[in-house]
Design a protein around this motif. Structure first.
Motif, PDB file in Angstrom:
ATOM      1  N   VAL A 133      48.517 -31.362  42.661  1.00  0.00           N
ATOM      2  CA  VAL A 133      48.868 -30.678  43.908  1.00  0.00           C
ATOM      3  C   VAL A 133      48.270 -29.278  43.930  1.00  0.00           C
ATOM      4  O   VAL A 133      47.812 -28.788  44.958  1.00  0.00           O
ATOM      5  CB  VAL A 133      50.401 -30.626  44.080  1.00  0.00           C
ATOM      6  N   LYS A 134      48.258 -28.616  42.762  1.00  0.00           N
ATOM      7  CA  LYS A 134      47.616 -27.304  42.649  1.00  0.00           C
ATOM      8  C   LYS A 134      46.481 -27.395  41.645  1.00  0.00           C
ATOM      9  O   LYS A 134      46.541 -28.139  40.678  1.00  0.00           O
ATOM     10  CB  LYS A 134      48.627 -26.244  42.188  1.00  0.00           C
ATOM     11  N   GLY A 135      45.431 -26.615  41.886  1.00  0.00           N
ATOM     12  CA  GLY A 135      44.322 -26.558  40.945  1.00  0.00           C
ATOM     13  C   GLY A 135      43.354 -27.732  41.034  1.00  0.00           C
ATOM     14  O   GLY A 135      42.535 -27.917  40.133  1.00  0.00           O
ATOM     15  N   ILE A 136      43.437 -28.539  42.058  1.00  0.00           N
ATOM     16  CA  ILE A 136      42.571 -29.691  42.329  1.00  0.00           C
ATOM     17  C   ILE A 136      42.835 -30.844  41.357  1.00  0.00           C
ATOM     18  O   ILE A 136      43.237 -31.923  41.758  1.00  0.00           O
ATOM     19  CB  ILE A 136      41.075 -29.331  42.304  1.00  0.00           C
ATOM     20  N   PHE A 137      42.580 -30.610  40.062  1.00  0.00           N
ATOM     21  CA  PHE A 137      42.868 -31.651  39.076  1.00  0.00           C
ATOM     22  C   PHE A 137      43.111 -31.001  37.723  1.00  0.00           C
ATOM     23  O   PHE A 137      42.748 -29.847  37.475  1.00  0.00           O
ATOM     24  CB  PHE A 137      41.717 -32.664  38.977  1.00  0.00           C
ATOM     25  N   GLY A 138      43.751 -31.749  36.850  1.00  0.00           N
ATOM     26  CA  GLY A 138      43.937 -31.312  35.470  1.00  0.00           C
ATOM     27  C   GLY A 138      43.514 -32.418  34.533  1.00  0.00           C
ATOM     28  O   GLY A 138      43.373 -33.576  34.934  1.00  0.00           O
ATOM     29  N   THR A 167      51.427 -31.724  16.508  1.00  0.00           N
ATOM     30  CA  THR A 167      52.816 -31.330  16.766  1.00  0.00           C
ATOM     31  C   THR A 167      53.039 -30.899  18.213  1.00  0.00           C
ATOM     32  O   THR A 167      54.170 -30.566  18.588  1.00  0.00           O
ATOM     33  CB  THR A 167      53.224 -30.170  15.837  1.00  0.00           C
ATOM     34  N   ILE A 168      51.993 -30.874  19.029  1.00  0.00           N
ATOM     35  CA  ILE A 168      52.147 -30.485  20.435  1.00  0.00           C
ATOM     36  C   ILE A 168      53.005 -31.523  21.143  1.00  0.00           C
ATOM     37  O   ILE A 168      52.704 -32.712  21.136  1.00  0.00           O
ATOM     38  CB  ILE A 168      50.782 -30.343  21.127  1.00  0.00           C
ATOM     39  N   THR A 169      54.073 -31.084  21.737  1.00  0.00           N
ATOM     40  CA  THR A 169      55.047 -31.996  22.335  1.00  0.00           C
ATOM     41  C   THR A 169      54.655 -32.380  23.759  1.00  0.00           C
ATOM     42  O   THR A 169      53.895 -31.661  24.426  1.00  0.00           O
ATOM     43  CB  THR A 169      56.437 -31.344  22.359  1.00  0.00           C
ATOM     44  N   PRO A 170      55.164 -33.518  24.247  1.00  0.00           N
ATOM     45  CA  PRO A 170      54.886 -33.926  25.629  1.00  0.00           C
ATOM     46  C   PRO A 170      55.333 -32.872  26.639  1.00  0.00           C
ATOM     47  O   PRO A 170      56.259 -32.103  26.395  1.00  0.00           O
ATOM     48  CB  PRO A 170      55.687 -35.221  25.776  1.00  0.00           C
ATOM     49  N   ASN A 171      54.633 -32.860  27.776  1.00  0.00           N
ATOM     50  CA  ASN A 171      54.885 -31.928  28.875  1.00  0.00           C
ATOM     51  C   ASN A 171      54.581 -30.483  28.475  1.00  0.00           C
ATOM     52  O   ASN A 171      55.218 -29.546  28.943  1.00  0.00           O
ATOM     53  CB  ASN A 171      56.314 -32.048  29.403  1.00  0.00           C
ATOM     54  N   SER A 172      53.571 -30.333  27.600  1.00  0.00           N
ATOM     55  CA  SER A 172      53.113 -28.999  27.214  1.00  0.00           C
ATOM     56  C   SER A 172      51.936 -28.585  28.081  1.00  0.00           C
ATOM     57  O   SER A 172      51.140 -29.418  28.514  1.00  0.00           O
ATOM     58  CB  SER A 172      52.691 -28.980  25.747  1.00  0.00           C
ATOM     59  N   ILE A 173      51.851 -27.281  28.311  1.00  0.00           N
ATOM     60  CA  ILE A 173      50.803 -26.741  29.166  1.00  0.00           C
ATOM     61  C   ILE A 173      50.463 -25.333  28.688  1.00  0.00           C
ATOM     62  O   ILE A 173      51.226 -24.722  27.937  1.00  0.00           O
ATOM     63  CB  ILE A 173      51.265 -26.733  30.648  1.00  0.00           C
ATOM     64  N   VAL A 174      49.324 -24.831  29.103  1.00  0.00           N
ATOM     65  CA  VAL A 174      48.934 -23.463  28.777  1.00  0.00           C
ATOM     66  C   VAL A 174      49.637 -22.501  29.733  1.00  0.00           C
ATOM     67  O   VAL A 174      49.831 -22.807  30.919  1.00  0.00           O
ATOM     68  CB  VAL A 174      47.399 -23.310  28.866  1.00  0.00           C
ATOM     69  N   GLU A 175      49.985 -21.342  29.239  1.00  0.00           N
ATOM     70  CA  GLU A 175      50.830 -20.411  30.001  1.00  0.00           C
ATOM     71  C   GLU A 175      50.239 -20.050  31.358  1.00  0.00           C
ATOM     72  O   GLU A 175      50.943 -20.019  32.361  1.00  0.00           O
ATOM     73  CB  GLU A 175      51.073 -19.138  29.187  1.00  0.00           C
ATOM     74  N   ASN A 176      48.957 -19.773  31.428  1.00  0.00           N
ATOM     75  CA  ASN A 176      48.348 -19.330  32.689  1.00  0.00           C
ATOM     76  C   ASN A 176      47.712 -20.481  33.468  1.00  0.00           C
ATOM     77  O   ASN A 176      46.773 -20.279  34.235  1.00  0.00           O
ATOM     78  CB  ASN A 176      47.300 -18.258  32.417  1.00  0.00           C
ATOM     79  N   SER A 177      48.237 -21.682  33.316  1.00  0.00           N
ATOM     80  CA  SER A 177      47.673 -22.852  33.989  1.00  0.00           C
ATOM     81  C   SER A 177      47.686 -22.691  35.505  1.00  0.00           C
ATOM     82  O   SER A 177      48.658 -22.180  36.086  1.00  0.00           O
ATOM     83  CB  SER A 177      48.463 -24.102  33.605  1.00  0.00           C
ATOM     84  N   SER A 178      46.608 -23.132  36.140  1.00  0.00           N
ATOM     85  CA  SER A 178      46.539 -23.094  37.608  1.00  0.00           C
ATOM     86  C   SER A 178      47.205 -24.307  38.238  1.00  0.00           C
ATOM     87  O   SER A 178      47.243 -24.430  39.461  1.00  0.00           O
ATOM     88  CB  SER A 178      45.074 -23.022  38.051  1.00  0.00           C
ATOM     89  N   LEU A 179      47.738 -25.206  37.405  1.00  0.00           N
ATOM     90  CA  LEU A 179      48.351 -26.430  37.921  1.00  0.00           C
ATOM     91  C   LEU A 179      49.824 -26.241  38.283  1.00  0.00           C
ATOM     92  O   LEU A 179      50.376 -27.024  39.060  1.00  0.00           O
ATOM     93  CB  LEU A 179      48.245 -27.566  36.887  1.00  0.00           C
ATOM     94  N   LEU A 224      53.302 -25.044  39.892  1.00  0.00           N
ATOM     95  CA  LEU A 224      53.772 -24.540  41.174  1.00  0.00           C
ATOM     96  C   LEU A 224      54.226 -23.097  40.999  1.00  0.00           C
ATOM     97  O   LEU A 224      54.699 -22.697  39.935  1.00  0.00           O
ATOM     98  CB  LEU A 224      54.927 -25.389  41.695  1.00  0.00           C
ATOM     99  N   GLU A 225      54.133 -22.302  42.052  1.00  0.00           N
ATOM    100  CA  GLU A 225      54.494 -20.893  41.963  1.00  0.00           C
ATOM    101  C   GLU A 225      55.973 -20.739  41.632  1.00  0.00           C
ATOM    102  O   GLU A 225      56.833 -21.419  42.199  1.00  0.00           O
ATOM    103  CB  GLU A 225      54.185 -20.186  43.288  1.00  0.00           C
ATOM    104  N   ASP A 226      56.258 -19.817  40.690  1.00  0.00           N
ATOM    105  CA  ASP A 226      57.632 -19.500  40.279  1.00  0.00           C
ATOM    106  C   ASP A 226      58.399 -20.741  39.825  1.00  0.00           C
ATOM    107  O   ASP A 226      59.612 -20.852  40.015  1.00  0.00           O
ATOM    108  CB  ASP A 226      58.399 -18.816  41.425  1.00  0.00           C
ATOM    109  N   ASN A 227      57.679 -21.686  39.264  1.00  0.00           N
ATOM    110  CA  ASN A 227      58.340 -22.931  38.863  1.00  0.00           C
ATOM    111  C   ASN A 227      57.524 -23.577  37.753  1.00  0.00           C
ATOM    112  O   ASN A 227      56.313 -23.699  37.873  1.00  0.00           O
ATOM    113  CB  ASN A 227      58.419 -23.893  40.063  1.00  0.00           C
ATOM    114  N   ASP A 228      58.174 -23.968  36.680  1.00  0.00           N
ATOM    115  CA  ASP A 228      57.476 -24.618  35.582  1.00  0.00           C
ATOM    116  C   ASP A 228      57.375 -26.121  35.844  1.00  0.00           C
ATOM    117  O   ASP A 228      57.829 -26.952  35.053  1.00  0.00           O
ATOM    118  CB  ASP A 228      58.203 -24.361  34.257  1.00  0.00           C
TER     119      ASP A 228
END
Length: 318
Positions: free
Chosen positions: A96-101, A132-144, A146-150
Motif C-alpha cells: 500500500v505504501k512504497g510501491i512494493f517490498g 534469529t530474525i523473527t517474523p514480521n521484522s522490518i527496518v526502522e526507516n522502512s517506507s512500507l 503506514l504513518e504513525d503505525n507499525d
C-alpha cells in the motif's frame, strides 16, 4: 567430488518463466518449484545450459567450454563445473505504501546462511545472527509502514511489524552486493534501488512467505492468433506463470577437477593454479563480461532477462 564453491545472485530484470511442463490445474504452464516447500526455484540444469550458451557465444571463452561445462558428447568426460539450484532469497510483493517490498522468511535466510558456509572465503560474520530474525521484522526507516503505525499492508494483508537492527545490517550488506555503486554519465546507476532494498525488506513467517510465493506470481493469459482470420485459434488459449521482476535468487558455482589427462590439463590452465581455482576464475571472469543473460522461455517477447551478480572477487565481499 566438488572441491570449492563460490556464490552468485540472480536478479530478474523482467518476468521470468522457467517452466516445469504442462499441468491440468488453473495454470497450464507453471514455474519450477521445490517439491517440499513449493517455493519457486531455477533448476541447476537450466542455469548451466543458459551459462553454457553465453560462454559458447564468446570467441575468447568458447575454447574451454568443453572442459569446464563438459563436452557435447557426455561419454567423453565430465565437466568440472556444477551448480546448485537457484534458490529464492527475496520475493517482491505489492505494498500500500512504497510501491512494493521484498519479503523473505526465517527458513529462507537460515538456509542462505548455511549454504554460504560451504563457500571458501565467505565471511560469516557479516551474516551473524540472521537466523534469529523473527517474523514480521522490518527496518526502522522502512517506507512500507503506514504513518504513525507499525503496520505494513502487503497485497490485501496487514502485518503488525517491529524494527530489527540485525535485519537492517543484513539489508545494507545485501543491497551493496545486488546494487553496486556503478557510475555513468547520469550518476549512480542503482542508487534508488539500493536505498530501497536497505529499508524495504520484510521478514514474514515461513507460512506467509510460502503463501505469497504461491499466490502472488504473475499469471498471464496468452493466445495464438489465426493469421488468416485474425481471431484466436481453437484450443490456443493458455495461462503461463512467471516469476515477477525484481525477484532475487542465489546459487553456488561448484568446482571439481578437470577430467582430462595431465598433459592436457597443463595446456588448458597455462598458469600455475589449482584446477578448481582455474574453473571458478574462468566462470566468474566470463560472467563478469556477460552479466545480463536470458533464462527460461519466451526469449522473443522479452521474458527471462536476468542480471547475474557476483560479490567482488567471486566471494570476497560475501
Amino acid at each position: 567430488m566438488f572441491k570449492k564453491a563460490k556464490p552468485f545472485f540472480i536478479y530478474t530484470e523482467t518476468p521470468t518463466h522457467v517452466g516445469s511442463g504442462s499441468e491440468l490445474g488453473y495454470v497450464d504452464l507453471p514455474i519450477q518449484r521445490e517439491k517440499h516447500s513449493n517455493f519457486p526455484k531455477i533448476e541447476a540444469s537450466g542455469l548451466k545450459g543458459s551459462f553454457r550458451s553465453v560462454f559458447n557465444s564468446d570467441p575468447q571463452l568458447k575454447d574451454k567450454v568443453k572442459y569446464v561445462f563438459g563436452p557435447e558428447d557426455g561419454n567423453d568426460h565430465a565437466g568440472g563445473l556444477g551448480f546448485l539450484d537457484g534458490r529464492i532469497l527475496l520475493f517482491p510483493i505489492k505494498s500500500v505504501k512504497g510501491i512494493f517490498g521484498w519479503v523473505t522468511c526465517p527458513y529462507v535466510i537460515s538456509r542462505f546462511k548455511e549454504e554460504m558456509s560451504l563457500c571458501e572465503g565467505v565471511s560469516l560474520e557479516k551474516l551473524d545472527g540472521i537466523e534469529t530474525i523473527t517474523p514480521n521484522s522490518i527496518v526502522e526507516n522502512s517506507s512500507l509502514k503506514l504513518e504513525d503505525n507499525d503496520v505494513v499492508i502487503l497485497e490485501e494483508y496487514s502485518f503488525k511489524v517491529q524494527k530489527n537492527d540485525r535485519l537492517r545490517k543484513f539489508s545494507a550488506w545485501l543491497s551493496d552486493i545486488i546494487f553496486p555503486k556503478l557510475q555513468n554519465s547520469s550518476g549512480d546507476v542503482y542508487r534508488i534501488f539500493r536505498e530501497k532494498m536497505q529499508k524495504d525488506i520484510v521478514v514474514l513467517s515461513d507460512d506467509d512467505f510460502r503463501d505469497f510465493t504461491d499466490m502472488s506470481t504473475e499469471v498471464i493469459t496468452r493466445t495464438k492468433i489465426n493469421a488468416e482470420k485474425g481471431t484466436v485459434e481453437d484450443g490456443a488459449l493458455f495461462n503461463e506463470e512467471y516469476i515477477p521482476e525484481n525477484t532475487i535468487f542465489y546459487s553456488l558455482a561448484l568446482a571439481s577437477a578437470l577430467f582430462v589427462d595431465e598433459k592436457e590439463k597443463e595446456s588448458i590452465k597455462k598458469i600455475n593454479k589449482t584446477e578448481e581455482d582455474f574453473i571458478l576464475d574462468y566462470f566468474f571472469s566470463g560472467i563478469g563480461k556477460h552479466d545480463i543473460i536470458q533464462i527460461g522461455g519466451n526469449t522473443t517477447i522479452g521474458k527471462g532477462i536476468v542480471r547475474i551478480v557476483t560479490p567482488e572477487g567471486g566471494n570476497d565481499n560475501a
